[in-house]
Design an enzyme around this catalytic site. Structure first.
Site, mmCIF file in Angstrom:
data_model
loop_
_atom_site.group_PDB
_atom_site.id
_atom_site.type_symbol
_atom_site.label_atom_id
_atom_site.label_comp_id
_atom_site.label_asym_id
_atom_site.label_seq_id
_atom_site.Cartn_x
_atom_site.Cartn_y
_atom_site.Cartn_z
ATOM 1 N N ARG A 55 13.523 -6.350 5.543
ATOM 2 C CA ARG A 55 12.849 -5.642 6.622
ATOM 3 C C ARG A 55 12.543 -6.524 7.840
ATOM 4 O O ARG A 55 12.755 -6.086 8.971
ATOM 5 C CB ARG A 55 11.564 -4.980 6.129
ATOM 6 C CG ARG A 55 11.803 -3.894 5.076
ATOM 7 C CD ARG A 55 10.537 -3.121 4.746
ATOM 8 N NE ARG A 55 10.116 -2.312 5.878
ATOM 9 C CZ ARG A 55 9.085 -2.584 6.648
ATOM 10 N NH1 ARG A 55 8.329 -3.641 6.414
ATOM 11 N NH2 ARG A 55 8.783 -1.788 7.658
ATOM 12 N N GLU B 71 7.120 14.925 2.444
ATOM 13 C CA GLU B 71 8.035 13.951 1.848
ATOM 14 C C GLU B 71 7.623 12.513 2.171
ATOM 15 O O GLU B 71 8.340 11.784 2.863
ATOM 16 C CB GLU B 71 9.456 14.229 2.331
ATOM 17 C CG GLU B 71 9.966 15.591 1.904
ATOM 18 C CD GLU B 71 11.272 15.995 2.569
ATOM 19 O OE1 GLU B 71 11.878 16.970 2.107
ATOM 20 O OE2 GLU B 71 11.687 15.342 3.548
ATOM 21 N N PRO B 72 6.479 12.066 1.652
ATOM 22 C CA PRO B 72 6.048 10.693 1.905
ATOM 23 C C PRO B 72 6.869 9.705 1.099
ATOM 24 O O PRO B 72 7.272 9.974 -0.032
ATOM 25 C CB PRO B 72 4.595 10.704 1.420
ATOM 26 C CG PRO B 72 4.615 11.701 0.294
ATOM 27 C CD PRO B 72 5.569 12.784 0.741
ATOM 28 N N GLY B 73 7.122 8.563 1.675
ATOM 29 C CA GLY B 73 7.758 7.465 0.938
ATOM 30 C C GLY B 73 6.911 6.220 1.083
ATOM 31 O O GLY B 73 6.166 5.826 0.187
ATOM 32 N N ARG B 74 6.994 5.642 2.273
ATOM 33 C CA ARG B 74 6.227 4.446 2.599
ATOM 34 C C ARG B 74 4.726 4.651 2.338
ATOM 35 O O ARG B 74 4.031 3.761 1.851
ATOM 36 C CB ARG B 74 6.463 4.133 4.078
ATOM 37 C CG ARG B 74 5.864 2.857 4.590
ATOM 38 C CD ARG B 74 5.989 2.789 6.106
ATOM 39 N NE ARG B 74 7.298 3.166 6.579
ATOM 40 C CZ ARG B 74 8.305 2.319 6.775
ATOM 41 N NH1 ARG B 74 8.136 1.041 6.514
ATOM 42 N NH2 ARG B 74 9.466 2.749 7.225
ATOM 43 N N CYS C 214 21.789 -19.051 4.363
ATOM 44 C CA CYS C 214 22.452 -19.711 5.496
ATOM 45 C C CYS C 214 22.616 -18.739 6.663
ATOM 46 O O CYS C 214 23.732 -18.400 7.073
ATOM 47 C CB CYS C 214 23.801 -20.264 5.041
ATOM 48 S SG CYS C 214 24.556 -21.377 6.241
ATOM 49 N N GLU C 215 21.501 -18.260 7.168
ATOM 50 C CA GLU C 215 21.447 -17.350 8.319
ATOM 51 C C GLU C 215 20.152 -17.646 9.075
ATOM 52 O O GLU C 215 19.086 -17.741 8.466
ATOM 53 C CB GLU C 215 21.398 -15.882 7.880
ATOM 54 C CG GLU C 215 22.576 -15.393 7.072
ATOM 55 C CD GLU C 215 23.697 -14.863 7.955
ATOM 56 O OE1 GLU C 215 23.514 -14.861 9.195
ATOM 57 O OE2 GLU C 215 24.726 -14.478 7.389
ATOM 58 N N TYR D 149 14.363 -5.011 10.928
ATOM 59 C CA TYR D 149 13.465 -4.191 11.739
ATOM 60 C C TYR D 149 12.402 -4.999 12.492
ATOM 61 O O TYR D 149 11.500 -4.400 13.083
ATOM 62 C CB TYR D 149 12.716 -3.185 10.847
ATOM 63 C CG TYR D 149 13.581 -2.278 10.027
ATOM 64 C CD1 TYR D 149 14.619 -1.536 10.589
ATOM 65 C CD2 TYR D 149 13.358 -2.138 8.653
ATOM 66 C CE1 TYR D 149 15.401 -0.693 9.817
ATOM 67 C CE2 TYR D 149 14.130 -1.289 7.878
ATOM 68 C CZ TYR D 149 15.148 -0.576 8.469
ATOM 69 O OH TYR D 149 15.917 0.263 7.701
#
Length: 424
Positions: free
Chosen positions: A319, A279-282, A349-350, A323
Site C-alpha cells: 500500500r 459492502e464494507p471492507g476496510r 531491490c527497489e 497508494y
C-alpha cells in the site's frame, strides 16, 4: 478502536504478546484480532439496525477483496455477515467460510462467462451488472441454464471519491458501472428479458472516504433513479450502497462514524421501501490487523539520514508503494528516549520499497520488533513472492489463543510449484 495494546511495556494482540508470535511463527507476519473484527461489525450492524424503516431487511456484505483469509471470513460469517465478491475465487472462499449463497453479492467489471455460470449454479443473492455487454452475456448464460438470477445495475454516478486516485471508482472516467441515463435504459431492457430479474440499483464510488457529502450525493442519485424507474412501472426493491467509508490510519485522523454514515443514508432512503445492502471492507478489517516485522539493521549516513531496514518489504505490504498510504509504525517494546526522523525501508531491490520518509520514531535497534498498524485490509491479500520472498503468513488471535491461518511456505514448496522445461 482496536485490541492491540501495551501490557507490561509490551504490545499485545488481545491476550497474546506479539513477541511470542514473532518467536514461534517468525517475521514478517500478519496478526488479526477477533475482538476487533467483532466490534467493528457489530458497531456497523447496530448503526444500520437503528433505521429499520429506511433499510428494510438490510444486508452487510464484507468486501472480500479487502481480506480474503478464510478464518477472517468465517469470523464475520458467524456474526451474520454476507460477502461482496468480485471473482469466482472469492465466491468459493465465501462459501467455504460459511457465508450462505443468499448473502453473496457478485460484483466486478469483467466477469467471465464461466464465472457468471458458477454464480448461477451456486445461487448467489444478486449479480451486479456493470455494462450492456455484460447483461447480454449474462442473459445468454442464464438462458442456457434455465436460470433467472436477480440482478442490480451498477450505476456510475460521475462522483469520484476516496483517499487516492487509484481507489476512486465512481468518477466519470472510471471503468466501473453504467452512466445514470444509460442505466435507466439498461434496467428497462433487463426487465424485458425472461432470463434475468432486475431488482435494484448499485453504486460504489471509492474507498477510504472520510467525507459523507459525496456518498450522500450518490445515494440521492440512486433514490431519484428508483423513483424514475417506478414511474415507468418497473419494480425496484433493493439498493446496493457499496462501501468506502474510511478509517483512521493515523492517530487522531478524523473520519465519519458508522452511526453518522447510517443516519445519512437513512435520511436519503427513508420512505423508499427498499432493502439496502452495505459492502464494507476496510471499515471492518483495516484496524483489526497489524504487520509484525523485525529490524534487520539501522543504517546511519554521514549526512544525518537514518534508514531503519526491516525484514518486511513492499511484497508484504504494498500500500505505501502503490497508494502512498500511511501506516503508523510502533515498537513492540518501546525504549525511552527522543524520537528521531527515519526512513523506514525494506530489503527489496527497489527504491519504491520504502514505507515512510522522515518518519519520527522512538529509539530502535537491530532485532527490535515493530508493527504497521491498520494493516488488516489490502495487506496480506495483495502480497506476493517478489524477489522470491516467501509469502507472508497470517495469524488469528482470539483472547489468549491464536492460530496460524496461512502458513509461510518453505523454499521447497515455493520451488515445487514450477517445472523446468523438459528440454533444459
Amino acid at each position: 478502536m482496536d485490541h492491540f495494546e501495551l501490557r507490561g511495556g509490551e504490545l499485545h494482540a488481545e491476550g497474546v504478546p506479539l513477541s511470542r508470535l514473532a518467536t514461534e511463527v517468525g517475521t514478517p507476519v500478519y496478526v488479526y484480532s477477533t475482538a476487533t473484527l467483532t466490534r467493528h461489525y457489530t458497531v456497523l450492524r447496530d448503526a444500520v439496525a437503528a433505521h429499520p424503516t429506511a433499510f428494510g431487511d438490510a444486508l452487510i456484505a464484507f468486501a472480500v477483496k479487502a481480506n480474503s483469509n478464510l478464518s477472517v471470513l468465517a469470523t464475520l460469517a458467524r456474526l451474520g455477515c454476507g460477502a461482496d465478491t468480485v471473482s469466482e475465487g472469492e465466491i468459493r472462499r465465501a462459501l467455504k467460510a460459511g457465508v450462505p449463497p443468499g448473502k453473496i453479492i457478485f460484483s466486478g467489471v469483467g466477469k467471465t462467462d464461466a464465472e457468471l455460470a458458477y454464480a448461477l449454479d451456486v445461487g448467489v443473492r444478486q449479480i451486479n451488472v456493470e455494462s450492456p455487454a455484460e447483461l447480454d452475456r449474462l442473459i445468454a448464460v442464464a438462458a442456457g441454464k434455465g436460470a433467472v438470477p436477480d440482478i442490480a445495475i451498477r450505476v456510475n454516478p460521475k462522483i469520484g471519491a476516496g483517499g487516492h486516485a487509484k481507489i476512486t471508482t465512481g468518477g466519470e472516467g472510471d471503468k466501473f458501472g453504467v452512466p445514470a441515463d444509460e442505466a435507466l435504459a439498461l434496467y428497462a431492457r433487463a426487465a424485458a428479458s425472461p432470463h434475468v430479474n432486475p431488482v435494484g440499483l448499485a453504486c460504489h464510488i471509492g474507498s477510504q472516504i472520510t467525507d459523507l457529502a459525496p456518498l450522500e450525493a450518490a445515494f440521492r442519485l440512486l433514490t431519484d433513479m428508483t423513483r424514475t424507474l417506478r414511474s415507468q412501472n418497473l419494480s425496484v426493491t433493493r439498493l446496493d450502497l457499496g462501501g468506502g467509508l474510511g478509517v483512521p490510519y493515523a492517530g487522531g485522523a478524523q473520519t465519519a462514524s458508522p452511526a453518522d454514515y447510517a443516519a445519512m443514508a437513512a435520511r436519503v432512503l427513508e420512505g423508499l421501501e427498499v432493502e439496502a445492502a452495505f459492502e464494507p471492507g476496510r471499515l471492518l478489517a483495516a484496524n483489526a490487523g497489524v504487520l509484525l516485522s523485525r529490524v534487520i539493521q539501522i543504517t546511519d549516513r554521514a549526512d544525518g539520514r537514518r534508514f531503519v531496514v526491516l525484514d518486511s518489504a513492499m511484497n508484504d505490504l504494498i500500500r505505501p508503494a502503490m497508494y502512498d498510504a500511511f501506516h503508523e509504525v510502533k515498537p513492540v517494546t518501546p525504549r525511552p528516549g527522543p524520537d528521531r526522523a527515519c526512513d523506514i525501508v525494506g530489503p527489496i531491490c527497489e527504491t519504491g520499497d520504502t514505507f515512510a520518509r522522515d518518519r519520527l520514531l522512538p529509539p530502535l535497534e537491530a532485532e527490535d520488533l515493530v508493527v504497521f498498524s491498520g494493516a488488516g485490509a489490502y495487506g496480506a491479500v495483495m502480497s506476493s513472492e517478489y524477489n522470491t520472498r516467501p509469502l507472508v503468513p497470517e495469524v488469528l488471535v482470539d483472547g489468549d489463543r491464536w492460530a496460524v491461518v496461512r502458513a509461510r511456505p518453505s523454499w521447497d514448496e515455493m520451488l515445487a510449484r514450477e517445472a523446468v522445461a523438459d528440454w533444459l
